[in-house]
Enzyme design. Structure first.
Site, PDB file in Angstrom:
ATOM      1  CB  CYS A   2      32.284  73.074  48.884  1.00  0.00           C
ATOM      2  SG  CYS A   2      33.116  73.882  50.236  1.00  0.00           S
ATOM      3  NE  ARG A  27      33.151  68.344  44.903  1.00  0.00           N
ATOM      4  CZ  ARG A  27      33.717  68.850  43.822  1.00  0.00           C
ATOM      5  NH1 ARG A  27      33.762  68.144  42.719  1.00  0.00           N
ATOM      6  NH2 ARG A  27      34.223  70.048  43.819  1.00  0.00           N
ATOM      7  CD1 TRP A  74      36.704  68.953  53.352  1.00  0.00           C
ATOM      8  CD2 TRP A  74      37.859  70.814  52.895  1.00  0.00           C
ATOM      9  NE1 TRP A  74      38.021  68.714  53.621  1.00  0.00           N
ATOM     10  CE2 TRP A  74      38.759  69.825  53.354  1.00  0.00           C
ATOM     11  CE3 TRP A  74      38.367  72.064  52.548  1.00  0.00           C
ATOM     12  CZ2 TRP A  74      40.116  70.044  53.476  1.00  0.00           C
ATOM     13  CZ3 TRP A  74      39.731  72.282  52.674  1.00  0.00           C
ATOM     14  CH2 TRP A  74      40.585  71.282  53.132  1.00  0.00           C
ATOM     15  CG  ASN A 100      33.543  74.349  45.446  1.00  0.00           C
ATOM     16  OD1 ASN A 100      34.451  74.486  46.256  1.00  0.00           O
ATOM     17  ND2 ASN A 100      33.529  73.399  44.528  1.00  0.00           N
ATOM     18  N   GLY A 101      34.673  77.460  46.992  1.00  0.00           N
ATOM     19  CA  GLY A 101      35.812  78.329  46.689  1.00  0.00           C
ATOM     20  C   GLY A 101      36.114  79.236  47.869  1.00  0.00           C
ATOM     21  CD  GLU A 482      50.580  57.602  46.002  1.00  0.00           C
ATOM     22  OE1 GLU A 482      50.930  58.755  46.324  1.00  0.00           O
ATOM     23  OE2 GLU A 482      49.386  57.262  45.918  1.00  0.00           O
ATOM     24  CE  LYS A 486      47.098  56.917  48.383  1.00  0.00           C
ATOM     25  NZ  LYS A 486      47.015  57.730  47.230  1.00  0.00           N
ATOM     26  CD  GLU A 489      45.500  59.564  50.894  1.00  0.00           C
ATOM     27  OE1 GLU A 489      45.016  60.684  50.739  1.00  0.00           O
ATOM     28  OE2 GLU A 489      45.931  58.871  49.953  1.00  0.00           O
ATOM     29  CG  HIS A 505      72.772  62.253  55.361  1.00  0.00           C
ATOM     30  ND1 HIS A 505      74.104  62.545  55.510  1.00  0.00           N
ATOM     31  CD2 HIS A 505      72.693  61.364  54.349  1.00  0.00           C
ATOM     32  CE1 HIS A 505      74.806  61.869  54.609  1.00  0.00           C
ATOM     33  NE2 HIS A 505      73.965  61.143  53.893  1.00  0.00           N
ATOM     34  CE  LYS A 604      39.275  61.072  43.884  1.00  0.00           C
ATOM     35  NZ  LYS A 604      40.489  60.286  44.155  1.00  0.00           N
TER      36      LYS A 604
HETATM   37  C1  F6R Z   1      45.927  61.334  47.765  1.00  0.00           C
HETATM   38  C2  F6R Z   1      45.294  62.168  46.754  1.00  0.00           C
HETATM   39  C3  F6R Z   1      45.752  63.573  46.638  1.00  0.00           C
HETATM   40  C4  F6R Z   1      45.636  64.057  45.186  1.00  0.00           C
HETATM   41  C5  F6R Z   1      45.940  65.556  45.112  1.00  0.00           C
HETATM   42  C6  F6R Z   1      45.890  66.062  43.684  1.00  0.00           C
HETATM   43  O1  F6R Z   1      45.443  60.019  47.716  1.00  0.00           O
HETATM   44  O2  F6R Z   1      44.411  61.740  46.070  1.00  0.00           O
HETATM   45  O3  F6R Z   1      47.033  63.741  47.132  1.00  0.00           O
HETATM   46  O4  F6R Z   1      46.522  63.332  44.402  1.00  0.00           O
HETATM   47  O5  F6R Z   1      45.008  66.256  45.883  1.00  0.00           O
HETATM   48  O6  F6R Z   1      44.643  65.849  43.126  1.00  0.00           O
HETATM   49  P1  F6R Z   1      44.427  65.864  41.565  1.00  0.00           P
HETATM   50  O7  F6R Z   1      45.150  64.680  41.013  1.00  0.00           O
HETATM   51  O8  F6R Z   1      42.950  65.760  41.382  1.00  0.00           O
HETATM   52  O9  F6R Z   1      44.996  67.145  41.048  1.00  0.00           O
END
Ligand code: F6R
Length: 609
Positions: A2, A27, A74, A100-101, A482, A486, A489, A505, A604
């Site tokens: 949010c 975000r 959100w 927010n929360g 990773e 990427k 997502e 396994h 975000k």
């Molecule tokens: C994926 C991504 C998330 C963040 C995770 C932690 O591309 O960005 O997996 O890495 O939500 O976020 P931070 O680094 O802000 O604690």
């Protein structure tokens, strides 16, 4: 997650708030809304979907106002809908709240408000209880009512509140969710994140936990939980608002991918003196303290956790300290073995991830030394750490993290080199060898970026796939996680990563004719083993894309397509190998027509559990 924006001043609140909300789109959100105070009444308008839906909905309405709050939601409690969108109001519509929360005891509060005060709820949200609670305690003083409501609420929240009976005031509170105040000339702002305010102000108050802010157009006052006034230093934002713009790229993600050579160069070179000694500004750990650490805990979420996996490998190898890496949401509920001899490293781009913050607090309570690797200056994780190692990636706007990850890796390397040297376990030759390799990374990365078109061509052959497996060994397995994250997502392809040695396994059962496998084989000493793993999946019909160092052309005999990275030491490959995988994910998602910078269901900054 949010986004919150609030404005009080002589300007047009509606335009300023909508503009601020757009800056917070990155975000992640699924609905938006605004409440404006006008002629002694509150006008509340909300819409499911993009902010443009809200704009269309209110277009042409007379909404001039000098006080207002806006929100991008959100969904957590209740589906995305017009009704569940914020702001929420009390029964007579005189008090409006954005939040927010999460209010953890909202069910109990809902029952109490309905039973004792006859409240009829209009939404399924936890937030609505805040508006009704404030209303129940309101006796002509909004600040007082907010304080009383807070006594009843449990959970994490940043809230903004306005009241039709007090049109010259806005009240905001922060408890475990980010909140900043922007200080203007004849106007003041609240927001959940600095980019929302940069068009208007550069002077910011970073609000601390359990603080309440009372804003008028010419004044901002901060109070602690005991209602005493507190003073705060003004934080001057130095980075440019343009850094948060796309600059001709189609998406923030590809812009940020291209910013990686610069981010890594900054993160590395700014920390080296003329004799190439590492100087860790902002980190006060002494040699004695480093010597007495018997364990390092790296705790993070998502991409930052993947950076931690590489960190473990590098710190153990170069500094000879055992490292455990944990997911923050697991660490905090596990009573982990942490004490005064533990170095706890929290990695977080935003510095606001609730689980990471909670894990940090838990480790602090147990006496660990807290070092954080954070991109956002002044964020909660940074403020609550003993030492902060900033990644100088610049603002990262795309939801999918790219440059934050590689700069987090750069920090891991510097830290490992520094600790190895301070402890006397890393000889000069090895120190300089790794440092040289690191300093060569930005130019090598540039050659990968210059060759972006070949990855686009590869993407054209792969984008219709619905399932992908990433495999690798050693450091390559960490990068596989990773690379896979990427891809999934932003393209919504079902993607899965596994250490190559684990395939047989269980997971190999899923490999069949034409299954796409992306095999990372950058580690010279594991190259042959990876070739065997590739053969294993090929024998089951897999279509293999290999990723290897330039000279390891042997891979062409096994893989149908190959991505090459420049030659470098095995230890350094993650900084290079992830980049073609980011680019591949980007182009695959683009060819699939996905909303790359704002993938569905993602946020975000994850400020709830
Ligand atoms: C994926 C991504 C998330 C963040 C995770 C932690 O591309 O960005 O997996 O890495 O939500 O976020 P931070 O680094 O802000 O604690």
């Amino acid at each position: 997650m949010c986004g919150i924006v609030g404005y009080i001043g002589d300007g047009n609140a509606k335009d300023i708030i909508i503009d601020g909300l757009k800056k917070l789109e990155y975000r992640g959100y699924d609905s938006s809304g605004i409440a404006l105070c006008r002629d002694g009444k509150l006008m509340v308008r909300k819409k499911k979907g993009r902010i443009s839906n809200l704009e269309e909905y209110i277009a042409g309405e007379a909404m001039d106002s000098h006080l207002g709050i806006g929100h991008t939601r959100w969904a957590t409690h209740g589906a995305p809908s017009d009704l569940n969108a914020h702001p929420h109001t009390n029964m007579d519509g005189s008090i409006a709240v954005i939040h927010n929360g999460i209010i953890e005891n909202y069910v109990e509060l809902r029952e109490w408000l309905a039973k004792e005060h006859g409240v009829v709820f209009r939404s399924e949200t936890d937030t609505e209880v805040i508006a009704h609670l404030i209303s129940v305690f309101y006796e002509g003083d909004l600040t007082d009512a907010v304080y009383k409501a807070m006594e009843k609420m449990r959970g994490a929240y940043a809230i903004g509140v306005i009241c039709a009976h007090e049109p010259d005031k806005m009240v905001a509170v922060r408890k475990d969710s980010p909140l900043v105040v922007g200080l203007g000339d004849g106007c003041n702002f609240i927001a959940s994140d600095i980019p929302a305010l940069l068009k208007h102000v550069r002077q910011i108050y970073l609000i601390e936990n359990n603080e309440t802010v009372v804003l008028t157009k010419n004044d901002v006052k901060l109070y602690n939980a005991a209602r005493q006034e507190v003073k705060r230093e003004v934080f001057n934002v130095t980075w440019d608002a343009d850094a948060a713009e796309k600059e001709g790229y189609d998406h923030f993600m590809i812009k940020e991918i291209h910013e990686q050579p610069k981010g890594i160069r900054e993160t590395l070179t700014r920390r080296l003196d003329d004799e190439r000694n590492i100087k860790l500004d902002g980190i006060s750990m002494t040699k004695e303290e480093i010597e007495q650490f018997n364990k390092v805990y790296i705790v993070a979420c998502g991409t930052a956790y993947h950076a931690g996996l590489v960190g473990k490998y590098i710190i153990e190898k170069l500094a000879h300290i055992p490292v455990e890496v944990d997911i923050a949401s697991e660490f905090r509920y596990r009573d982990p073995f942490v004490d005064g001899k533990t170095l706890f490293i929290a990695i977080s781009q935003s510095g606001e991830t609730l689980d990471t913050l909670a894990a940090l607090r838990e480790a602090k309570r147990k006496g660990a030394r807290i070092l954080s690797v954070v991109n956002v200056v002044g964020s909660s994780v940074a403020r609550e750490s003993d030492d902060v190692f900033y990644t100088w990636a610049g603002p990262e706007i795309a939801v999918a993290s790219t440059k934050a990850y590689t700069t987090q890796l750069a920090c891991m390397y510097l830290l490992a080199l520094y600790m190895g040297k301070e402890k006397g376990v890393l000889d000069d030759l090895s120190y300089h060898r790794i440092l040289d390799e690191l300093l060569a990374v930005p130019d090598k990365l540039q050659t990968i970026l210059d060759n972006e078109k070949s990855i686009l061509e590869m993407a054209k052959t792969l984008y219709r796939r619905e399932q992908v497996f990433f495999i690798g060994r050693g450091l390559d397995s960490s990068v596989s996680y990773e690379g896979s994250l990427k891809l999934k997502e932003i393209s919504y392809i079902n993607s899965f990563a596994i250490a190559a040695g684990e395939l047989k396994h269980g997971t190999i059962a899923l490999i069949e004719q034409d299954t796409l496998v992306i095999a990372l084989a950058t580690q010279n000493f594991l190259f042959e083993k990876m070739l065997s793993n590739i053969q294993e999946v090929k024998a089951r019909g897999a279509y293999v894309v290999g990723l290897a160092k330039k000279n390891n052309t042997e891979i062409e005999k096994q893989a149908s397509q190959v991505i090459y990275i420049p030659e470098c030491a095995d230890e350094i490959t993650p900084l290079l190998s992830i980049v073609p995988l980011q680019i591949l994910a980007y182009y695959i998602a683009k060819l699939r027509g996905c909303d790359i910078d704002k993938p569905k269901n993602l946020a975000k900054s994850v400020t709830v559990e």
